[in-house]
Design a protein around this motif. Sequence first.
Motif, short mmCIF file in Angstrom:
data_model
loop_
_atom_site.label_atom_id
_atom_site.label_comp_id
_atom_site.label_asym_id
_atom_site.label_seq_id
_atom_site.Cartn_x
_atom_site.Cartn_y
_atom_site.Cartn_z
N SER A 168 -4.10 -3.18 11.47
CA SER A 168 -4.11 -2.49 10.17
C SER A 168 -3.30 -3.21 9.11
N SER A 169 -2.33 -4.03 9.52
CA SER A 169 -1.51 -4.75 8.54
C SER A 169 -2.32 -5.77 7.75
N LYS A 227 -6.96 -7.54 1.49
CA LYS A 227 -7.83 -6.64 0.72
C LYS A 227 -8.27 -7.28 -0.59
N GLY A 258 -4.08 -4.71 4.23
CA GLY A 258 -3.32 -4.79 2.99
C GLY A 258 -3.15 -6.21 2.49
N GLU A 264 0.81 -1.21 0.00
CA GLU A 264 0.00 0.00 0.00
C GLU A 264 0.85 1.27 0.00
N GLU A 318 1.68 6.64 3.40
CA GLU A 318 0.26 6.52 3.13
C GLU A 318 -0.45 7.85 3.35
N THR A 325 -12.42 1.22 1.99
CA THR A 325 -11.38 0.67 2.85
C THR A 325 -10.98 1.66 3.92
#
Length: 267
Positions: free
Chosen positions: A205-206, A212, A209, A141, A145, A239
């Motif tokens: 949060s990892s 997804k 990615g 990602e 970011e 997302t």
Amino acid sequence: MTVYHAGDYRKHSRRGGHRGGNGGRNGRNNLDRNGRVSLGPWNPLCAITGVLAVLAGCATAARAIAPARMPEALANIPVNTLIILTVALAVVTLILVIVARLRARRAGVGHGLASTWGIIALVLALMLAGCGWAANTLFPEGVVEEKVADAAPTSTPTAMQKDVDNAFGTCTSGWQGMDASSYPGVTSIQMCTDTRVVYAVFDNSSSVGIYKAPIASKASEVLAQYQDQAGSAQYAMLTGKQWILVGERSGIENLQKTWGGTISNIN
């Protein structure tokens, strides 16, 4: 002592003069207008392709490190495509450098700065391509970011479902939990067949990615079973930091106003 006759001397002179004339013409053919040895267009071509390779390498690294900050035209190009372009330009530069140096050696002169800069450029381009590949592999990602608003109440399932109902319509048949055991890091997956919505919540949060793409693919497969009800509606994905929602684009755009997040198309 050798004795030359007058006729032999004249023939010998004509032959020598003929050879000398050819040698002069060949020498003049290798000179440019300033009297220097001409090596053709190879040196300039080395520099041009080298610069193009470096520019492609810079685009590759930038696209992999900060995709959210790239212009839309560059952000839509996959990193692997940019890597292939950079390597191809580097290979072309290497070939031109070899040709330029062989040409200079045959002419008995130095190879010039252009081919030297060509080598430096192709090495730099390959380093940038390698940096882009590493960044894209470790951080799909992007390393940098874009900051996106995220107000989804992931800790309260009923609040999430209420917000989704407000955006897509009430789920009269009730929300159905889907098996998330095959997705480590996924807290829950919920689906509503009435409004054709699927969302997943993650414990970190990892995992967003990582899962997804597979979750979006699975959600699209499940929602396709209800395509007759959807008509010509288009699906999209919203997302957040620890959640993903797939549904009709009109509802996605409404929910983004409440939750934030990033919208992306689903093929």
